[in-house]
Design a protein around this motif. Sequence first.
Motif, PDB file in Angstrom:
ATOM      1  N   PHE C 358       0.833  -1.200   0.000  1.00  0.00           N
ATOM      2  CA  PHE C 358       0.000   0.000   0.000  1.00  0.00           C
ATOM      3  C   PHE C 358       0.867   1.249   0.000  1.00  0.00           C
ATOM      4  CE2 PHE C 358      -2.294   3.407   2.117  1.00  0.00           C
ATOM      5  CZ  PHE C 358      -3.388   3.509   1.274  1.00  0.00           C
ATOM      6  N   GLU C 359       1.937   1.184   0.762  1.00  0.00           N
ATOM      7  CA  GLU C 359       2.814   2.365   0.845  1.00  0.00           C
ATOM      8  C   GLU C 359       3.375   2.716  -0.527  1.00  0.00           C
ATOM      9  OE1 GLU C 359       2.945  -0.188   3.051  1.00  0.00           O
ATOM     10  OE2 GLU C 359       1.889   1.023   4.534  1.00  0.00           O
ATOM     11  N   SER C 360       3.823   1.662  -1.221  1.00  0.00           N
ATOM     12  CA  SER C 360       4.371   1.904  -2.551  1.00  0.00           C
ATOM     13  C   SER C 360       3.300   2.515  -3.449  1.00  0.00           C
ATOM     14  CB  SER C 360       4.882   0.592  -3.125  1.00  0.00           C
ATOM     15  OG  SER C 360       5.012   0.694  -4.521  1.00  0.00           O
ATOM     16  N   ARG C 361       2.121   1.949  -3.384  1.00  0.00           N
ATOM     17  CA  ARG C 361       1.041   2.444  -4.252  1.00  0.00           C
ATOM     18  C   ARG C 361       0.669   3.870  -3.882  1.00  0.00           C
ATOM     19  NH1 ARG C 361      -1.217  -2.934  -3.600  1.00  0.00           N
ATOM     20  NH2 ARG C 361      -2.828  -2.156  -2.201  1.00  0.00           N
ATOM     21  N   ALA C 362       0.725   4.176  -2.577  1.00  0.00           N
ATOM     22  CA  ALA C 362       0.398   5.530  -2.140  1.00  0.00           C
ATOM     23  C   ALA C 362       1.401   6.523  -2.730  1.00  0.00           C
ATOM     24  CB  ALA C 362       0.398   5.603  -0.621  1.00  0.00           C
ATOM     25  N   ARG C 363       2.673   6.125  -2.733  1.00  0.00           N
ATOM     26  CA  ARG C 363       3.669   6.997  -3.359  1.00  0.00           C
ATOM     27  C   ARG C 363       3.375   7.148  -4.845  1.00  0.00           C
ATOM     28  NH1 ARG C 363       7.113   3.907  -0.065  1.00  0.00           N
ATOM     29  NH2 ARG C 363       7.838   2.653  -1.815  1.00  0.00           N
ATOM     30  N   GLY C 364       2.981   6.018  -5.444  1.00  0.00           N
ATOM     31  CA  GLY C 364       2.628   6.047  -6.861  1.00  0.00           C
ATOM     32  C   GLY C 364       1.432   6.951  -7.101  1.00  0.00           C
ATOM     33  N   ARG C 365       0.484   6.897  -6.201  1.00  0.00           N
ATOM     34  CA  ARG C 365      -0.713   7.723  -6.329  1.00  0.00           C
ATOM     35  C   ARG C 365      -0.333   9.206  -6.331  1.00  0.00           C
ATOM     36  NH1 ARG C 365      -5.755   8.862  -8.027  1.00  0.00           N
ATOM     37  NH2 ARG C 365      -6.787  10.318  -6.663  1.00  0.00           N
ATOM     38  N   LYS C 366       0.599   9.539  -5.487  1.00  0.00           N
ATOM     39  CA  LYS C 366       1.004  10.952  -5.413  1.00  0.00           C
ATOM     40  C   LYS C 366       1.659  11.387  -6.725  1.00  0.00           C
ATOM     41  CE  LYS C 366       1.443  11.445  -0.467  1.00  0.00           C
ATOM     42  NZ  LYS C 366       2.395  11.301   0.639  1.00  0.00           N
ATOM     43  N   PHE C 367       2.501  10.478  -7.262  1.00  0.00           N
ATOM     44  CA  PHE C 367       3.131  10.788  -8.546  1.00  0.00           C
ATOM     45  C   PHE C 367       2.059  10.944  -9.624  1.00  0.00           C
ATOM     46  CE2 PHE C 367       5.160   9.627 -12.558  1.00  0.00           C
ATOM     47  CZ  PHE C 367       6.268  10.475 -12.536  1.00  0.00           C
ATOM     48  N   THR C 475      -8.195   8.169  -0.121  1.00  0.00           N
ATOM     49  CA  THR C 475      -8.684   9.482   0.307  1.00  0.00           C
ATOM     50  C   THR C 475      -7.647  10.190   1.172  1.00  0.00           C
ATOM     51  OG1 THR C 475     -10.808   8.402   0.402  1.00  0.00           O
ATOM     52  CG2 THR C 475     -10.694  10.641   1.244  1.00  0.00           C
ATOM     53  N   GLU C 476      -7.106   9.437   2.123  1.00  0.00           N
ATOM     54  CA  GLU C 476      -6.145  10.073   3.032  1.00  0.00           C
ATOM     55  C   GLU C 476      -4.886  10.486   2.282  1.00  0.00           C
ATOM     56  OE1 GLU C 476      -5.471   7.618   6.457  1.00  0.00           O
ATOM     57  OE2 GLU C 476      -7.633   7.424   6.732  1.00  0.00           O
ATOM     58  N   VAL C 477      -4.436   9.600   1.403  1.00  0.00           N
ATOM     59  CA  VAL C 477      -3.251   9.920   0.617  1.00  0.00           C
ATOM     60  C   VAL C 477      -3.477  11.198  -0.162  1.00  0.00           C
ATOM     61  CG1 VAL C 477      -1.700   9.073  -1.174  1.00  0.00           C
ATOM     62  CG2 VAL C 477      -2.767   7.463   0.416  1.00  0.00           C
ATOM     63  N   ASP C 478      -4.646  11.287  -0.752  1.00  0.00           N
ATOM     64  CA  ASP C 478      -4.965  12.470  -1.550  1.00  0.00           C
ATOM     65  C   ASP C 478      -4.933  13.730  -0.693  1.00  0.00           C
ATOM     66  OD1 ASP C 478      -5.314  10.659  -3.473  1.00  0.00           O
ATOM     67  OD2 ASP C 478      -7.414  11.121  -3.904  1.00  0.00           O
ATOM     68  N   GLN C 479      -5.581  13.622   0.497  1.00  0.00           N
ATOM     69  CA  GLN C 479      -5.631  14.800   1.359  1.00  0.00           C
ATOM     70  C   GLN C 479      -4.222  15.250   1.723  1.00  0.00           C
ATOM     71  OE1 GLN C 479      -8.342  13.617   4.393  1.00  0.00           O
ATOM     72  NE2 GLN C 479     -10.070  14.462   3.237  1.00  0.00           N
ATOM     73  N   GLU C 480      -3.415  14.256   2.100  1.00  0.00           N
ATOM     74  CA  GLU C 480      -2.034  14.552   2.461  1.00  0.00           C
ATOM     75  C   GLU C 480      -1.344  15.288   1.310  1.00  0.00           C
ATOM     76  OE1 GLU C 480       1.741  11.784   3.463  1.00  0.00           O
ATOM     77  OE2 GLU C 480      -0.220  11.017   4.060  1.00  0.00           O
ATOM     78  N   TYR C 481      -1.563  14.754   0.085  1.00  0.00           N
ATOM     79  CA  TYR C 481      -0.929  15.335  -1.094  1.00  0.00           C
ATOM     80  C   TYR C 481      -1.362  16.783  -1.288  1.00  0.00           C
ATOM     81  CZ  TYR C 481      -0.063  16.344  -6.008  1.00  0.00           C
ATOM     82  OH  TYR C 481       0.322  16.946  -7.181  1.00  0.00           O
ATOM     83  N   PHE C 482      -2.662  17.001  -1.180  1.00  0.00           N
ATOM     84  CA  PHE C 482      -3.149  18.353  -1.436  1.00  0.00           C
ATOM     85  C   PHE C 482      -2.688  19.317  -0.360  1.00  0.00           C
ATOM     86  CE2 PHE C 482      -6.424  16.066  -3.993  1.00  0.00           C
ATOM     87  CZ  PHE C 482      -5.987  16.558  -5.203  1.00  0.00           C
ATOM     88  N   GLU C 483      -2.596  18.810   0.883  1.00  0.00           N
ATOM     89  CA  GLU C 483      -2.096  19.682   1.949  1.00  0.00           C
ATOM     90  C   GLU C 483      -0.647  20.067   1.680  1.00  0.00           C
ATOM     91  OE1 GLU C 483      -3.062  17.603   5.540  1.00  0.00           O
ATOM     92  OE2 GLU C 483      -5.182  17.963   5.119  1.00  0.00           O
ATOM     93  N   GLN C 484       0.143  19.069   1.298  1.00  0.00           N
ATOM     94  CA  GLN C 484       1.545  19.349   0.947  1.00  0.00           C
ATOM     95  C   GLN C 484       1.615  20.406  -0.134  1.00  0.00           C
ATOM     96  OE1 GLN C 484       3.357  15.685  -0.215  1.00  0.00           O
ATOM     97  NE2 GLN C 484       3.538  14.956   1.894  1.00  0.00           N
ATOM     98  N   LYS C 485       0.774  20.219  -1.132  1.00  0.00           N
ATOM     99  CA  LYS C 485       0.734  21.130  -2.262  1.00  0.00           C
ATOM    100  C   LYS C 485       0.440  22.552  -1.789  1.00  0.00           C
ATOM    101  CE  LYS C 485       0.723  20.416  -6.697  1.00  0.00           C
ATOM    102  NZ  LYS C 485       1.950  20.574  -7.475  1.00  0.00           N
ATOM    103  N   LYS C 486      -0.578  22.618  -0.928  1.00  0.00           N
ATOM    104  CA  LYS C 486      -1.038  23.904  -0.431  1.00  0.00           C
ATOM    105  C   LYS C 486       0.095  24.564   0.350  1.00  0.00           C
ATOM    106  CE  LYS C 486      -5.536  25.383   1.261  1.00  0.00           C
ATOM    107  NZ  LYS C 486      -6.681  24.898   2.051  1.00  0.00           N
ATOM    108  N   ALA C 487       0.738  23.730   1.184  1.00  0.00           N
ATOM    109  CA  ALA C 487       1.821  24.247   2.007  1.00  0.00           C
ATOM    110  C   ALA C 487       2.938  24.783   1.122  1.00  0.00           C
ATOM    111  CB  ALA C 487       2.358  23.145   2.914  1.00  0.00           C
ATOM    112  N   ALA C 488       3.152  24.070  -0.010  1.00  0.00           N
ATOM    113  CA  ALA C 488       4.203  24.517  -0.921  1.00  0.00           C
ATOM    114  C   ALA C 488       3.739  25.683  -1.782  1.00  0.00           C
ATOM    115  CB  ALA C 488       4.634  23.354  -1.804  1.00  0.00           C
ATOM    116  N   GLY C 489       2.495  26.102  -1.581  1.00  0.00           N
ATOM    117  CA  GLY C 489       1.993  27.281  -2.297  1.00  0.00           C
ATOM    118  C   GLY C 489       1.413  26.968  -3.653  1.00  0.00           C
ATOM    119  N   GLY C 490       1.008  25.711  -3.871  1.00  0.00           N
ATOM    120  CA  GLY C 490       0.430  25.338  -5.158  1.00  0.00           C
ATOM    121  C   GLY C 490      -1.002  25.826  -5.275  1.00  0.00           C
ATOM    122  N   GLU C 491      -1.605  25.433  -6.377  1.00  0.00           N
ATOM    123  CA  GLU C 491      -2.976  25.874  -6.617  1.00  0.00           C
ATOM    124  C   GLU C 491      -3.955  25.167  -5.700  1.00  0.00           C
ATOM    125  OE1 GLU C 491      -4.304  25.631 -10.683  1.00  0.00           O
ATOM    126  OE2 GLU C 491      -2.275  26.165 -11.320  1.00  0.00           O
TER     127      GLU C 491
END
Lengths: 604, 267, 519
Positions: C358-367, C475-491
């Motif tokens: 799952f961890e690997s896939r979660a990383r893949g999901r983020k990519f 869902t959680e992976v996605d949220q994490e990703y979007f939060e990271q994005k937001k923190a980095a100043g993305g859209e």
Amino acid sequence: MSEAHPTTHDDAHGHGHEQGFVSKYIFSTDHKVIGIQFLVTTLLMLMVGGALALGVRWQLAFPWESMPIVGPMLFSGDGGQISPEFYTMLFTMHATVMIFLVIIPILAGAFGNFLIPLMIGADDMAFPVLNMLSYWFMWPAITCFFASFFCAGNGAAAGWTSYPVLSAIAESAPGSGMAQNWWLLGVTLVGVSSMMGSVNYMTTIINMRAPGMTLFRMPLTIWGMFITAILQAFALPVLTAAGFMLVADRLLGTCFFIPAGLVVNNADPTVGGGQSLLWQHLFWFYSHPAVYIMLLPAMGMVSDMLSAAARKPIFGYKPMVYSMAAIAGLGFIVWGHHMFTSGMNPALGMTFMTSTMMIALPSAIKTFNWIGTIWGGKIEFNTFTLNSIAFVSMFVVGGLSGIFMAAVPVDIYIHDTYFIVAHFHYVLFGATLFGVFGAIYFWYPKMFGRKMNDTLGKWHFFLTFLGANGTFFPMHLLGVAGMPRRYANPYLHDYLEHLLPMNQFMTYSAILMGSAQFLLLFNFAYSLFYGEKVGRNPWKANGLEWTAPSPPGHGNFDVLPVCYRGPYEYSSPLVEEDYLLQTEYIPPEGQKESKEEHAEPEHA
Amino acid sequence: MRWFWILFFAVCPIAALVICIIAPGMDWWFPSEAGSPLGERIDSLFHLILYIVTGTFIGTQIAMVFVLWKSSKQDDERAWFSHGSHNLEVIWTIVPAGILLFIALYQMDVWAEYRVVSNFPKEARRAPVAEVMARQFEWRIRYPEPGRILQIQAQPTDLYAVNELIVPAAKPVMIYLKTQDVQHSFFLPELRVKQDAVPGQIIPVWFEATKPGEYDLVCAELCGWGHYKMGARVVALAEEEFAAAMEQLETEQSDDGFAESGDDDEE
Amino acid sequence: MRLSSFGVLPVSIRQKIKLLAVLCVGFVLTGCDAFSPPEAKFVVREETTELTDDVADSVEKELESAFGTPHELVAWLKLPIDYGGIPGATEESDIEGPLNKFPVAFDAEADEVFQSQFREEDGEFHFGERGTRLDWVTGEYAGQTMHVTGYDPEKNFLTTREKMEIAPAAGDTFVLSAGDKLKAGRALYMEHCMHCHGVSGDGNGPTAPYLNPRPRDYRLGQFKFKSTKPAEKIRRDDLSRIIKYGIPGTYMPSFLLLEEDQLLALVEYVRWLSMRGELEYRADQELILASGLTEEIIDERIEDGDTPEEIQEEVDDAVAEMPELFDGLAEGLAESWAFAEDEESLIVPTVARVPDTFESRARGRKFFLEKCTNCHGYNGRGNGSMTEDFQENEQTKELYPEPGLFDIWGNPIKPRNLTKGLYRGGRRPIDLYRRLFGGIGPSKMPNFATTDPSTLWDTVNYVMHIPFEKPDEYTEVDQEYFEQKKAAGGEEPKTADRDADSAEIKQTSTGTTESSDQG
């Protein structure tokens, strides 16, 4: 019966002789003209269907080699190689043309029209205008079928059985687009034409028989036509309804025959909830009886011809009638034998097997009776006799091969192989068309007042019989060898490679057979002008039609025919000649009753 | 001319008969001996019908040529004025009826075994070997991972193949047959198996290849312009080899191209 | 590059195939001559027809002399094609005067082929009724064609139908049944492939208009599913894999039942067609873009005041230089096609597949969220925003009239719907890895050749799992990703789109069942 009376006739159609050319020969309501129109049209269609078949044979004998005429015309850039969808179109349209535009209309349309009023002693059909329409509905149908040639894919290509989903989803095959719509419209119009005919025939046969013509004095031709008409009337609505459902599936977005979740040609999955087997049930509910529609009238005509040829009463007249009725009755409950491998409930397989086996019985009885008819007769080998004998001979083969496929376990193997193709060609070509050829020679004098050339006729028969057997008999072996139908290139598969020489032999036979038909056309046209002129009864036969002039004028008979006996009293000891017309009155010995008294009460 | 036509009608059936007799020797017959027990029974039923039919064929043709010969004699005798014979009609109704009924009833067993699911061999029914999905114009095959049972729904561990169905030999096997698009038909000529793949249905089919070997798989229901192209093969393997083949398929399918440094493309 | 009257073409011989002769292979369709079957033709590119007549004729002539016609194939040795044939050399002989036999020697590999091809079960050698063709490469008879009728295995004597005045010198080389591979390929192609891909490989055979997607047009020399690095050509192995296993989701069926040598012959013919097409394409580009010799441009120039004589001179120059142009282009082409077969151009992962967790896939999901959603959509359903935008045609620099993506052939394409578990380029992990690493050039899927290999493996793991994804698995992976994005100043992520998309997939996944997932 008053319609049949000559005096009433004269009142009703008094203006008949002043008709112009158009209303006399083109939009004619005279059953004889309509019959001849049907005959000429279907003979032309026979050539079209034959050409399509030769295309199929060419590809099977010389796969992917430039097809004569078609290759240079349509596929010149590809070195004349036809495309695979062109091949599927060829056999689809071959079957369509042969079934819907040749065999059904030539039997019911041409001979039904011409013979029914003459043989039962009526002056015309019950509904002459409807009769005319039945012919003129053929032309829109022909136009539709031909229109489909000019659509994408060069014509409908889902097989004449048009199984959905192939025929229901436009993307599934090149010919399943507009071409398939035209095809369906064509089939519907042919259905309308047939329906008009069958209503007319039933009414005419029931209501317009001449005085004394009881049901069991009717010639077997009339019985064949009568039973066929009933079959048509009951089975055709089912096909028409199924056709409309398929059209709705195609054009209105319904899903009668389309299940959900199919991905055809990479399109989005279908959303249906339909069942494609439904089409097979509905289609074969019509099309199996249709096989008998394509056979019974020919059986009737052959019975008449054999009896006349043998100068002997038909052997077992009533068993003949009953077996025809049995075929018609059983014909409605055997459609499932086309679907043994379709995955329908296996219990149905057993039921349909039993009923199918039983339908072989009346056919057997008829065959034995035909042989019985010749037995002890005085036969002379003229053209119609030869054709009738060929009918029996080939029908035996077609009937017997049917037993293999009626047996479900054996059918598992031979279903959809060339064995099936062999079987139905023996029945439809071998039997029906030989019957029709015989009938053309037999009734031609009545149609045109001249005989067809007997030598040419015999040559035509000889070549056709050889060609037909050479083409169709090896198909049994191909089937046993496991060659599936409708393959553009069977030799792709290792286990079929060695069958190429046999297929080439069959193609040469087919070319022989095809060319022989030009003899028929030539003979037909030539004899119109140069044939030997004949009187009313060139074959010394018994039926009512032979008492009318050749060709019969408007209203058919110069005097109202009165019928005293059945049509098969050949070599009767009562008279010196070896035939005894149905109209000839012979007072029973010791009694001196008048004609009128004798005739009245027989029919009610 | 009389003799010519009588001979003509005699020679044609004789020719047909001769062709049928020499056909097996000329390789115009079944593609091979039936490769399955059920196929053998189908063949023997075929031959049974063949004998009955040939007998009837010879009988009717002889009768016909005989009556043609008798009735075409050129003499002054009148034709026999007869309307038929009630007794004869009864005989030739009852005898064929009996034969036909016998043929029908005699076939029921094989049919029931072949098609009625509750009659399928238990071992085959318990563990279907593969799902065969026909599509225009190939056969796509899905196996369960070795050791698992095939599910109707695709599983992440499933193994896939195309145009080659591997089955264990000498034991009954069952497949699920379905189609992705139009109607097809699963036809194994050497094993005498045929079953349509009907759109929207999953149809269980069982068969048994007696001997290991390769068998043709073709489509027997018109499925579009490429109908003739749908050639595939069924490979029957001995039990151990079958297991090995499945293992190999699994290895191939999980190939990540890393270990063999580049020549992983060889199959 | 000029054809002699024998149809034989002396050329500089490449190292690898030095013994191959030049040949011109006639092929006459058998069948009834009385009906005069038409000859199959190679289609002329549209661009070629736009050229001014003289130039267009010259291009066509040049192509025909280099490749021949579908009836008469020509082997042009510049190209890295294995035309087939058995190379051999003559031995020292003491026979003098007019003779029709001479001793020969084959190397081990050729000998094996020779034996298997001509030795029948009875142990004798058979060369067919008319003999087997033999093309001389070097020596007295170089460029001539003879016909072998017999072989004496004891003395290694070949017998020819033709009489020779003098014996060939020892070491003269020849090729037996040259070009048979290409010929075999052509025959197979005309039987199996032509109906869709067309005689010239233009993807426009008689059946092609009814197929979705359209069959591949080989004539750009570009293929989608290859195992080579982004800019490289396709390998023989890739073509043979595609032919063998088909392309699921398209009408390209599997030809698994072809035998190995048939397959190789077919692959060779496809490569040959592809090179022929590419050469024509490149020549056209050169003549249009660099020289501007189309009718249209010339007309404009005349309007602008250029004299016809000037232009005619240019045209004559172009025609005169045509052979050099073709030679030059062919050299480049040959190099790139040959290089594709090299180990170096193959994509080989430097890291083994990361275990599918799952961890690997979660990383893949983020990519995936990072790189893939524009086309493949948020849920991998192939409905990303790019499919609704208007795209620019790279050649004409105009917007396509329809929204959505187009491949280099100008056909509309859809990004793959990854929920179906249908992978056109193969379903092995290595196949998916190569798709990511190499991209799919012709359909404009970008390559990720510079991405960390283990991230690519994560993505492969994720993508392979999409069809079996449980609702809300990421869902959680996605949220994490979007939060990271937001923190980095993305859209700001477009949550509304996302929800609509999710709702849709749930609905349809209950409606459609088995048939949509397959191999």
